[in-house]
Enzyme design. Structure first.
Site, PDB file in Angstrom:
ATOM      1  CB  THR A   1      16.280   6.897  -8.740  1.00 43.05           C
ATOM      2  OG1 THR A   1      16.225   5.753  -8.138  1.00 43.05           O
ATOM      3  CG2 THR A   1      16.410   6.664 -10.152  1.00 43.05           C
ATOM      4  NE  ARG A  29      16.304  -3.081  -3.919  1.00 39.53           N
ATOM      5  CZ  ARG A  29      15.896  -1.918  -4.427  1.00 39.53           C
ATOM      6  NH1 ARG A  29      16.839  -0.919  -4.646  1.00 39.53           N
ATOM      7  NH2 ARG A  29      14.662  -1.447  -4.457  1.00 39.53           N
ATOM      8  CB  VAL A  30      19.930  -5.454  -8.412  1.00 37.72           C
ATOM      9  CG1 VAL A  30      19.644  -4.416  -9.851  1.00 37.72           C
ATOM     10  CG2 VAL A  30      21.245  -5.674  -8.269  1.00 37.72           C
ATOM     11  CG  ASP A  32      13.319   0.420 -10.998  1.00 32.47           C
ATOM     12  OD1 ASP A  32      13.664   0.738  -9.582  1.00 32.47           O
ATOM     13  OD2 ASP A  32      13.247   1.242 -11.774  1.00 32.47           O
ATOM     14  N   GLY A  53      11.057   5.050  -8.260  1.00 29.92           N
ATOM     15  CA  GLY A  53      10.183   4.701  -7.532  1.00 29.92           C
ATOM     16  C   GLY A  53      10.388   3.412  -6.802  1.00 29.92           C
ATOM     17  CG  HIS A  54       8.734  -0.322  -3.794  1.00 31.56           C
ATOM     18  ND1 HIS A  54       7.888  -0.997  -3.731  1.00 31.56           N
ATOM     19  CD2 HIS A  54       9.882  -0.560  -3.021  1.00 31.56           C
ATOM     20  CE1 HIS A  54       8.209  -2.214  -2.901  1.00 31.56           C
ATOM     21  NE2 HIS A  54       9.669  -1.685  -2.759  1.00 31.56           N
ATOM     22  N   GLY A  55      11.566   0.152  -6.299  1.00 27.94           N
ATOM     23  CA  GLY A  55      12.096  -0.697  -7.643  1.00 27.94           C
ATOM     24  C   GLY A  55      11.312  -2.111  -7.693  1.00 27.94           C
TER      25      GLY A  55
END
Lengths: 134, 174
Positions: A1, A29-30, A32, A53-55
């Site tokens: 990202t 999958r989407v 943040d 980060g971890h979405g």
């Protein structure tokens, strides 16, 4: 990202965030990144933020909006990011990071992962780092 | 205030072979955005320029260099938001475009919507002159390698965060 937050010379703010997601993600999958309030947020009355980060974790706590709301209390920008990341870690166990600029031009960055490359330009000077405490 | 630009290249356990490229990449992007605001450009123009530069850099997981889905495809997400009026534009699961952030800005400025996803996002991009690129041009050898290693351990994103770190390669996330 990748992401960016800006305060321009007209005192307007903006943010942008872009990602390829996470390796081996389920098709469709989407995370943040494209969600205002999670992957980024900008409000001229407070400032602008871009997160990473971890979405799924960032989505659950609306991390970008959480940071902006914390900044609005008057807390320093980096502390606002750190506080919001700690909240996320406590509530949903996720890790991440963010960069932000306030409407007054104060820059902040923080991360709870091993590294996050960051750089900012202000007053014709470039500052940068990647490892903790840089 | 004479303009301020701050960028990031993703928070994760970046492997050492990417340290130099990552560092140079964020420095260049910050300079790029700062030149835009220094030249009188808007905050939206600056964030788009800086993020496009990062998307074009294969060291980062966005645009060229994006990681792969389980079906070995690139699906990208992007957001642009303007603080002046809380306007926002986003794309989700868009494929075959070099700069998703550019499409996100078009969504913000050319539609009454906030987010377009999947095929709709691709059709919208094409209708606004965004060139479709061959999927392979967005994929790096590192992305292919990482997917192969991940497939040995996981079939879902959540599982990746429940496996002993010693068993996994250094993996990025959103």
């Amino acid at each position: 990202t990748v992401g960016c937050a800006v305060l321009d010379t007209f005192c307007h703010t903006a943010c942008a965030t872009s990602t390829g997601g996470i390796t081996a993600k389920m098709p469709g999958r989407v995370g943040d990144t494209p969600v205002p309030g999670a992957g980024g947020y900008a409000d001229d009355q407070v400032g602008a933020v871009s997160t990473t980060g971890h979405g799924e974790s960032l989505l659950k706590v609306c991390l970008a909006h959480h940071i902006v709301t914390t900044m609005a209390t008057g807390m320093p920008v980096s502390d606002s990011i750190q506080r919001s990341l700690e909240y996320m870690g406590q509530r949903v166990s996720g890790c991440g990071g963010a960069v932000a600029v306030s409407r007054c031009g104060e820059v902040g960055f923080a991360f709870t992962t091993p590294r996050m490359p960051w750089a900012y330009a202000k007053d014709n000077q470039l500052h940068y780092g990647m490892h903790p405490r840089e | 205030v004479g303009g301020v630009v701050v960028v990031h290249g993703g928070a994760w356990d970046i492997p050492q072979h990417l340290w130099k490229a990552s560092m140079e990449g964020v420095k260049a992007a910050a300079r790029c955005g700062y030149q835009v605001v220094g030249g009188g450009g808007s905050a939206v123009e600056a964030v788009e320029a800086a993020v496009m530069m990062l998307e074009d850099n294969p060291a980062f997981d966005a645009g060229t260099g994006s990681v792969l889905t389980l079906e070995e495809e690139v699906e990208m997400d992007a957001l642009v938001m303007s603080g002046a009026g809380l306007q926002a534009g986003a794309v989700a699961a868009i494929k075959n475009v070099k700069n998703p952030v550019k499409v996100a800005r078009l969504v913000m400025e050319k539609t009454p919507h906030v987010m377009l996803a999947g095929e709709g996002a691709n059709h919208f991009a094409a209708s606004h002159g965004i060139t479709q690129v061959p999927p392979d041009t967005l994929v790096t050898p590192y992305a292919k390698q990482e997917l192969e290693i991940m497939k040995k351990y996981s079939t879902s994103v959540d599982t990746l965060f429940n496996v002993s770190p010693q068993k996994l390669p250094q993996s990025g996330h959103d």
